[in-house]
Scaffold this motif. Sequence first.
Motif, PDB file in Angstrom:
ATOM      1  N   LYS A 102       0.830  -1.206   0.000  1.00 33.58           N
ATOM      2  CA  LYS A 102       0.000   0.000   0.000  1.00 33.58           C
ATOM      3  C   LYS A 102       0.863   1.254   0.000  1.00 33.58           C
ATOM      4  CE  LYS A 102      -2.620  -0.806   3.574  1.00 33.58           C
ATOM      5  NZ  LYS A 102      -3.723  -0.567   4.531  1.00 33.58           N
TER       6      LYS A 102
ATOM      7  N   TYR B  33      -4.444  -2.528  -7.404  1.00 31.79           N
ATOM      8  CA  TYR B  33      -4.945  -1.456  -6.546  1.00 31.79           C
ATOM      9  C   TYR B  33      -5.918  -0.564  -7.318  1.00 31.79           C
ATOM     10  CZ  TYR B  33      -0.442  -2.723  -4.450  1.00 31.79           C
ATOM     11  OH  TYR B  33       0.619  -3.415  -3.931  1.00 31.79           O
ATOM     12  N   TYR B  35      -7.296   3.408  -6.992  1.00 31.42           N
ATOM     13  CA  TYR B  35      -7.154   4.710  -6.352  1.00 31.42           C
ATOM     14  C   TYR B  35      -8.171   5.683  -6.957  1.00 31.42           C
ATOM     15  CZ  TYR B  35      -2.418   3.266  -4.894  1.00 31.42           C
ATOM     16  OH  TYR B  35      -1.336   2.624  -4.345  1.00 31.42           O
ATOM     17  N   LEU B  45      -6.178   5.378  -1.752  1.00 29.78           N
ATOM     18  CA  LEU B  45      -6.421   3.977  -2.035  1.00 29.78           C
ATOM     19  C   LEU B  45      -7.845   3.583  -1.648  1.00 29.78           C
ATOM     20  CD1 LEU B  45      -5.127   1.275  -2.944  1.00 29.78           C
ATOM     21  CD2 LEU B  45      -4.504   0.902  -0.551  1.00 29.78           C
ATOM     22  N   TYR B  48      -7.687  -2.900  -2.560  1.00 23.45           N
ATOM     23  CA  TYR B  48      -6.548  -3.526  -3.191  1.00 23.45           C
ATOM     24  C   TYR B  48      -6.665  -5.042  -3.094  1.00 23.45           C
ATOM     25  CZ  TYR B  48      -4.642  -4.040   1.552  1.00 23.45           C
ATOM     26  OH  TYR B  48      -4.470  -4.368   2.875  1.00 23.45           O
ATOM     27  N   GLY B  58      -8.967  -0.209   1.461  1.00 23.31           N
ATOM     28  CA  GLY B  58      -7.932   0.798   1.565  1.00 23.31           C
ATOM     29  C   GLY B  58      -8.389   1.934   2.456  1.00 23.31           C
TER      30      GLY B  58
END
Lengths: 115, 119
Positions: A102, B33, B35, B45, B48, B58
Amino acid sequence: DQQVKQNSPSLSVQEGRISILNCDYTNSMFDYFLWYKKYPAEGPTFLISISSIKDKNEDGRFTVFLNKSAKHLSLHIVPSQPGDSAVYFCAASAIWTSNTGKLIFGQGTTLQVKP
Amino acid sequence: NAGVTQTPKFRVLKTGQSMTLLCAQDMNHEYMYWYRQDPGMGLRLIHYSVGEGTTAKGEVPDGYNVSRLKKQNFLLGLESAAPSQTSVYFCASSYTTGTSGGTSTDTQYFGPGTRLTVL
């Protein structure tokens, strides 16, 4: 709570001079830092990264400096070129403690390089 | 090698409508991911995935769902769109997370984005 901050929304420099983009972070668990570059209507592209075990990483005209004690990193572009005009995002990750990849991004700094 | 692709590029929805954004990557990446980018906010985010069949939340997951049925695809769904979901959505993928001697294979590669407007 903004864990990664880019306090300068914009920066303008003359072609050939140095561009310095700054980034601050608050989370001491971050151990990997990246810079991404983004042109309008495109996705971000990876530029350069640095691990917390280093304090400097260089790739051609681009150098990233990391000051862990100050929780600060900077991207230097020398010499700056008009094609460098873009939005630059700083990002951080806690790779060793979190196996998720992340990234936490800063707000971005728009760089304009004038011919 | 197309890298990361996103479908559609643009979309306009009315409040309450649903839609699915598709992300596809041909780099055999494990991690994917989603976003969203909003003015002055950077990229945040949403969800994911660390592998086929797995998903996780996220920073801003509310109002979105995701699925990763195939390794190369990651879908983002909006069940009931709201004006607050007007944004530019980016998908990204990476091979894995791990460091070796200060380098990393964690670089995320981004798609070109989907601009979504909810009226």
